[in-house]
Write an enzyme that holds these catalytic residues in place. Structure first.
Site, PDB file in Angstrom:
ATOM      1  CG  HIS A  49      -4.209   9.897   1.841  1.00 46.84           C
ATOM      2  ND1 HIS A  49      -5.384   9.897   2.565  1.00 46.84           N
ATOM      3  CD2 HIS A  49      -3.497   8.844   2.282  1.00 46.84           C
ATOM      4  CE1 HIS A  49      -5.359   8.863   3.414  1.00 46.84           C
ATOM      5  NE2 HIS A  49      -4.229   8.211   3.255  1.00 46.84           N
TER       6      HIS A  49
ATOM      7  CD  GLU B  75      -4.286   4.598   3.860  1.00 42.99           C
ATOM      8  OE1 GLU B  75      -3.968   5.765   4.146  1.00 42.99           O
ATOM      9  OE2 GLU B  75      -3.622   3.614   4.199  1.00 42.99           O
TER      10      GLU B  75
ATOM     11  CG  ASP C  82      -8.276  11.520   2.424  1.00 41.30           C
ATOM     12  OD1 ASP C  82      -7.298  11.568   1.649  1.00 41.30           O
ATOM     13  OD2 ASP C  82      -8.158  11.432   3.652  1.00 41.30           O
TER      14      ASP C  82
ATOM     15  CG  ASN D 267      -2.025   0.834   1.321  1.00 40.58           C
ATOM     16  OD1 ASN D 267      -2.713   0.970   0.309  1.00 40.58           O
ATOM     17  ND2 ASN D 267      -2.297   1.450   2.466  1.00 40.58           N
TER      18      ASN D 267
HETATM   19  C1  XIL Z   1      -3.771   8.227  10.067  1.00 41.43           C
HETATM   20  C2  XIL Z   1      -5.054   8.222  10.865  1.00 41.43           C
HETATM   21  O1  XIL Z   1      -6.117   8.596  10.043  1.00 41.43           O
HETATM   22  C3  XIL Z   1      -4.943   9.181  12.024  1.00 41.43           C
HETATM   23  O2  XIL Z   1      -6.089   9.130  12.822  1.00 41.43           O
HETATM   24  C4  XIL Z   1      -3.688   8.831  12.827  1.00 41.43           C
HETATM   25  O3  XIL Z   1      -3.505   9.734  13.826  1.00 41.43           O
HETATM   26  C5  XIL Z   1      -2.467   8.826  11.942  1.00 41.43           C
HETATM   27  O4  XIL Z   1      -2.653   7.934  10.876  1.00 41.43           O
HETATM   28  N1  XIL Z   1      -1.558   6.872   5.649  1.00 41.43           N
HETATM   29  C6  XIL Z   1      -1.928   5.735   6.328  1.00 41.43           C
HETATM   30  C7  XIL Z   1      -2.848   5.827   7.471  1.00 41.43           C
HETATM   31  O5  XIL Z   1      -1.563   4.627   5.904  1.00 41.43           O
HETATM   32  O6  XIL Z   1      -2.607   4.837   8.442  1.00 41.43           O
HETATM   33  C8  XIL Z   1      -2.823   7.196   8.107  1.00 41.43           C
HETATM   34  O7  XIL Z   1      -3.853   7.227   9.076  1.00 41.43           O
HETATM   35  C9  XIL Z   1      -3.006   8.270   7.066  1.00 41.43           C
HETATM   36  C10 XIL Z   1      -1.899   8.216   6.049  1.00 41.43           C
END
Ligand code: XIL
Length: 352
Positions: free
Chosen positions: A234, A264, A266, A194
């Site tokens: 993201h 993930e 957003d 990932n």
């Molecule tokens: C983030 C969470 O959303 C937060 O709540 C935490 O404090 C930090 O981690 N990439 C990832 C996720 O793989 O695990 C992260 O999640 C965001 C970025």
């Protein structure tokens, strides 16, 4: 002509069946061929009924936003604290939803004791025991795991292996070890590598796509049991998605025998206009461009957003807006109303 046009009806039906098989369940079967899900925050899951309702209404699979990270599970070497994941799985199973697991080997969210691991023997023993224990505990109940998270470095134009306690002690071999151990612990689970920053029309993103392909080729040549690449996605709102390059990248990944999924999703909106309609439209456009670029080549095995509502999102931790307005990175607004992004996602997962 787009590659998608070459897919035969029989092939597409087979893929849809396989996808359904992976996240089998009433919701997935009756709603759509591509399972949609969201990351869940443990606090509101326990206190906010509207949040629970939104997850039940929209999702076919869930993943813990935290809870499965080393820092949460392993406060000390002898402890495994399963409260959060057990709560989430109980909620998912009670509502006919499937789970993803996140994550087994990452540089971040590590407890202090684990950052002190030294040498090949101690480090590999801890990594293997952790994966055997955690994947073994949920065997058959978590059909898809982010085994290795964020393996690529992010500190300059040359993209290499990211620093971590795992890389420092084991080199790139930590990835092999993590996947082999996960495979032995649950032979049926989908094992995912990932990463982020693979989507944009920027030199940096292009270098990351190249580095990921190189890494995947080395893993394949060493027979490491990786099944799929996860696009964290993201998406920086101010960067265009490179649709052609993302399609080409997905096609190269597929040619290696791997699936892709979105893990993930957003939109980081700190640089986007203040006007809400304008901002939401740009966010939906980015999401549509990414999902379209993937769908032009193949069906992702899942589409997962990193949260479901703007009310609970990690984005302001790192990307607060200068004008003081709240971030709007997710498919539902803070009052659980559907935003344009949700309509874009629904169309994409419906195979429209
Ligand atoms: C983030 C969470 O959303 C937060 O709540 C935490 O404090 C930090 O981690 N990439 C990832 C996720 O793989 O695990 C992260 O999640 C965001 C970025």
């Amino acid at each position: 002509m787009r590659r998608r046009d070459f897919v035969t009806a029989a092939g597409a039906a087979g893929l849809a069946l396989w996808t359904r098989g992976l996240f089998e369940g009433a919701a997935a079967a009756s709603h759509s061929p591509i399972p949609f899900g969201a990351a869940v925050s443990d606090g509101p899951l326990q206190t906010d009924a509207a949040y629970q309702k939104a997850l039940i209404e929209h999702c076919q699979l869930l993943v813990g936003e935290g809870g499965m990270k080393w820092a949460d599970l392993r406060p000390s070497p002898s402890q495994y604290v399963y409260d959060q994941p057990d709560r989430l799985i109980a909620f998912a199973e009670a509502n006919g939803m499937k789970m993803r697991g996140h994550t087994l080997a990452w540089y971040a969210a590590m407890p202090d004791w684990a950052l002190q691991l030294k040498g090949e023997t101690e480090t590999s023993r801890e990594l293997m025991t952790h994966i055997e224990t955690v994947v073994g505990r949920y065997k058959g109940r978590i059909p898809s795991w982010d085994v290795v998270n964020e393996a690529l470095s992010d500190d300059g134009p040359r993209v290499g292996l990211r620093d971590s306690v795992w890389a420092a002690n084991l080199g790139e071999y930590y990835i092999d070890l993590a996947f082999h151990t996960a495979r032995a612990a649950d032979p049926a689970a989908q094992l995912v590598i990932n990463d982020y920053g693979l989507e944009a029309a920027t030199a940096k993103s292009s270098a990351r796509r190249r580095a990921m392909l190189d890494l995947l080729r080395r893993l394949r040549d060493r027979d490491v049991p990786v099944q799929a690449l996860g696009f964290q996605a993201h998406l920086p709102g101010n960067e265009e998605i490179d649709k052609d390059e993302v399609s080409r990248f997905v096609s190269d990944v597929k040619d290696m025998g791997l699936d892709v999924l979105v893990t993930e999703l957003d939109v980081i909106d700190d640089q986007l206009p203040a006007d809400i309609q304008e901002r939401d439209a740009i966010a939906a456009k980015r999401v549509g461009a990414l999902l379209g670029a993937i769908l032009d080549v193949t069906r992702p095995t899942a589409v997962v957003t990193w949260g479901i509502t703007d009310r609970y999102t990690w984005v302001p931790i790192w990307y607060k807006r200068a004008d003081g307005q709240a971030n709007r990175p997710l498919p539902l607004d803070e009052d659980y109303r559907e935003k344009p992004m949700m309509r874009t996602i629904k169309q994409a997962v419906a195979g429209a």
